[in-house]
Design a protein around this motif. Structure first.
Motif, PDB file in Angstrom:
ATOM      1  N   GLY A 122       0.810  -1.457  -0.113  1.00 56.18           N
ATOM      2  CA  GLY A 122      -0.166   0.191  -0.126  1.00 56.18           C
ATOM      3  C   GLY A 122       0.809   1.034  -0.129  1.00 56.18           C
ATOM      4  O   GLY A 122      -0.102   2.193  -0.069  1.00 56.18           O
ATOM      5  N   ARG A 168      -1.040   6.823   3.592  1.00 58.99           N
ATOM      6  CA  ARG A 168      -1.211   6.033   3.441  1.00 58.99           C
ATOM      7  C   ARG A 168      -2.679   5.301   4.192  1.00 58.99           C
ATOM      8  O   ARG A 168      -2.902   5.261   5.572  1.00 58.99           O
ATOM      9  CB  ARG A 168      -0.304   4.651   3.482  1.00 58.99           C
ATOM     10  CG  ARG A 168      -0.460   2.589   3.328  1.00 58.99           C
ATOM     11  CD  ARG A 168       0.238   2.426   3.326  1.00 58.99           C
ATOM     12  NE  ARG A 168       1.611   2.084   4.445  1.00 58.99           N
ATOM     13  CZ  ARG A 168       2.381   1.317   4.456  1.00 58.99           C
ATOM     14  NH1 ARG A 168       2.566   0.546   4.156  1.00 58.99           N
ATOM     15  NH2 ARG A 168       3.214   1.361   5.382  1.00 58.99           N
ATOM     16  N   VAL A 188      -5.632   1.833   5.284  1.00 57.91           N
ATOM     17  CA  VAL A 188      -5.263   1.122   6.774  1.00 57.91           C
ATOM     18  C   VAL A 188      -5.579  -0.782   5.379  1.00 57.91           C
ATOM     19  O   VAL A 188      -6.203  -0.538   4.992  1.00 57.91           O
ATOM     20  CB  VAL A 188      -6.356   0.680   7.233  1.00 57.91           C
ATOM     21  CG1 VAL A 188      -6.643  -0.736   8.528  1.00 57.91           C
ATOM     22  CG2 VAL A 188      -6.959   1.762   7.885  1.00 57.91           C
ATOM     23  N   VAL A 189      -3.922  -1.099   5.750  1.00 54.60           N
ATOM     24  CA  VAL A 189      -4.050  -2.119   5.104  1.00 54.60           C
ATOM     25  C   VAL A 189      -3.203  -2.716   5.405  1.00 54.60           C
ATOM     26  O   VAL A 189      -2.145  -2.706   6.538  1.00 54.60           O
ATOM     27  CB  VAL A 189      -3.096  -1.232   3.789  1.00 54.60           C
ATOM     28  CG1 VAL A 189      -2.854  -2.611   2.316  1.00 54.60           C
ATOM     29  CG2 VAL A 189      -3.634  -0.500   2.795  1.00 54.60           C
ATOM     30  N   ASP A 190      -3.549  -4.519   5.461  1.00 54.25           N
ATOM     31  CA  ASP A 190      -2.907  -4.678   6.365  1.00 54.25           C
ATOM     32  C   ASP A 190      -0.778  -5.766   6.032  1.00 54.25           C
ATOM     33  O   ASP A 190      -0.887  -5.300   4.766  1.00 54.25           O
ATOM     34  CB  ASP A 190      -4.070  -5.913   6.812  1.00 54.25           C
ATOM     35  CG  ASP A 190      -4.427  -6.852   5.972  1.00 54.25           C
ATOM     36  OD1 ASP A 190      -3.291  -7.334   3.957  1.00 54.25           O
ATOM     37  OD2 ASP A 190      -5.272  -7.692   6.204  1.00 54.25           O
ATOM     38  N   THR A 233      -7.212  -4.883   2.219  1.00 53.33           N
ATOM     39  CA  THR A 233      -7.362  -3.558   2.764  1.00 53.33           C
ATOM     40  C   THR A 233      -9.521  -3.851   2.504  1.00 53.33           C
ATOM     41  O   THR A 233      -9.598  -4.019   1.311  1.00 53.33           O
ATOM     42  CB  THR A 233      -7.312  -1.691   1.701  1.00 53.33           C
ATOM     43  OG1 THR A 233      -8.166  -0.788   2.604  1.00 53.33           O
ATOM     44  CG2 THR A 233      -6.915  -2.223   0.510  1.00 53.33           C
ATOM     45  N   HIS A 263      -3.048   4.330   7.594  1.00 51.14           N
ATOM     46  CA  HIS A 263      -1.646   3.120   8.498  1.00 51.14           C
ATOM     47  C   HIS A 263      -1.067   3.624   9.681  1.00 51.14           C
ATOM     48  O   HIS A 263      -1.196   5.019  10.281  1.00 51.14           O
ATOM     49  CB  HIS A 263      -0.911   2.839   7.447  1.00 51.14           C
ATOM     50  CG  HIS A 263      -0.347   1.469   7.289  1.00 51.14           C
ATOM     51  ND1 HIS A 263       0.320   1.152   8.682  1.00 51.14           N
ATOM     52  CD2 HIS A 263      -1.104  -0.233   6.883  1.00 51.14           C
ATOM     53  CE1 HIS A 263       1.102   0.412   8.270  1.00 51.14           C
ATOM     54  NE2 HIS A 263       0.309  -0.411   7.452  1.00 51.14           N
ATOM     55  N   ASP A 316      -7.235   2.892  -0.979  1.00 53.48           N
ATOM     56  CA  ASP A 316      -7.394   2.782   0.917  1.00 53.48           C
ATOM     57  C   ASP A 316      -8.266   3.522   1.314  1.00 53.48           C
ATOM     58  O   ASP A 316      -8.589   3.189   2.240  1.00 53.48           O
ATOM     59  CB  ASP A 316      -6.470   2.081   0.613  1.00 53.48           C
ATOM     60  CG  ASP A 316      -5.241   3.611   0.671  1.00 53.48           C
ATOM     61  OD1 ASP A 316      -5.482   4.395   1.225  1.00 53.48           O
ATOM     62  OD2 ASP A 316      -3.906   3.046   0.642  1.00 53.48           O
TER      63      ASP A 316
END
Length: 340
Positions: free
Chosen positions: A28, A168, A170-172, A177, A233, A258
């Motif tokens: 991300g 960025r 919220v991306v794991d 996302t 993030h 995202d």
């Protein structure tokens, strides 16, 4: 401050170091994709921009590397893009509120909706701020962030009157996302990572071709997608706080992939730019005030943390180590920002 870090223009021989930063930045982080062609192109464009070989300065893309002056190790990077939305569209979602009412039903609702926009044409963008885990702390993050504003203060005519930053969302760790899963996946028919790379290597025409042209009602999205709209993030929380401290504000505009926040500020009101000044740096034994200084030489700019003493309005006494990092002699003019 005893930090030996210095920011300098990126060079072509930084390729391996920049690839390492890209690999460590995680999913991300659009401006640092793990893609050799893109990374090499970024270095080439930055070197050309710093050398003054651009016919149109608004296309300049300036990448700076954070170097440990004592060891030569690259600890991070940050960048400034002189103008967005000029060569290719710069799409975002603006969150608007729609008021709906019915006298017959005796009902009134305010509903949020996402509208695709390309409204930031000509804005300067600050971004690509990333530090390796082992190089975080001790003011390094602040140095990487504020260096971008001292670069703009050096030759402001190269940059736009308004400045923005995208954070960025919220991306794991696996690149998933909830915002993309709720919206983008349905219209693009691809994974988030694939769309992320495509946006970096193309002219973004695919976004215009495939994205919905009508408002998307937020209340129709799954709860997990609604909750991340405008959130950054976890690794970007510190960067967001620094941006807000500088004067940037979130105005309900988010990334289309995202859902991360976009913040903006007038260039002249950014704190580091507004509070910086030109002084003579003089070698000597002095302590008490801390800040950041640049040699104010755009093509070969050097920016470093420093400690010393302000004498009068136009002279700052600091160590020879600071002068060495800035490639200056005692008595040279530098641009200085001091902590209050």
């Amino acid at each position: 401050m005893s930090s030996s870090y210095v920011m300098r223009p990126a060079r072509l021989d930084d390729f391996d170091s920049l690839m390492t930063l890209a690999e460590e930045s995680g999913p991300g982080f659009t401006s640092l994709p793990v893609h050799e062609g893109i990374i090499r192109e970024r270095l080439e464009k930055s070197e050309k921009a710093f050398s003054g070989k651009l016919d149109q300065p608004q296309y300049g893309k300036y990448l700076m590397m954070m170097i440990d002056h004592e060891t030569g190790e690259v600890g991070g990077c940050s960048a400034v893009k002189a103008g967005v939305g000029i060569e290719q569209p710069f799409f975002n979602y603006r969150v608007i509120t729609l008021a709906q009412a019915s006298q017959a039903a005796d009902r009134r609702f305010d509903m949020d909706a996402l509208v695709l926009t390309n409204e930031f044409v000509g804005y300067t963008e600050v971004g690509t701020l990333f530090l390796r885990q082992s190089h975080r702390g001790g003011g390094a993050g602040r140095l990487a962030a504020q260096s971008r504003y001292l670069l703009m203060a050096c030759e402001p005519e190269r940059f736009g009157d308004m400045v923005l930053a995208e954070l960025r969302g919220v991306v794991d760790a696996k690149g998933q996302t909830p915002f993309w899963d709720a919206i983008g996946r349905h219209f693009f028919g691809m994974e988030f990572a694939e769309a992320d790379i495509l946006s970096a290597v193309s002219d973004n025409q695919f976004i215009l071709d495939l994205m919905p042209k009508y408002p998307i009602y937020v209340d129709l999205l799954p709860p997990e997608a609604r909750e991340v709209i405008g959130r950054c993030h976890a690794d970007g929380v510190g960067a967001l706080k620094l941006l807000e401290w500088e004067g940037f504000r979130f105005e309900r505009t988010v990334d289309i992939f995202d859902g991360g926040p976009l913040v903006a500020a007038p260039r002249g009101l950014i704190r580091t730019i507004r509070e910086s000044r030109l002084v003579k740096l003089v070698e000597g034994e002095a302590r008490g005030r801390t800040g950041i200084a640049s040699n104010d030489n755009f093509e070969d700019i050097r920016i470093s943390l420093l400690e010393g003493e302000l004498r009068g309005d136009s002279e700052f006494v600091t160590s020879q180590a600071v002068l060495d990092r800035l490639k200056l002699r005692s008595g040279s003019v530098a641009r200085l920002w001091l902590r209050s």
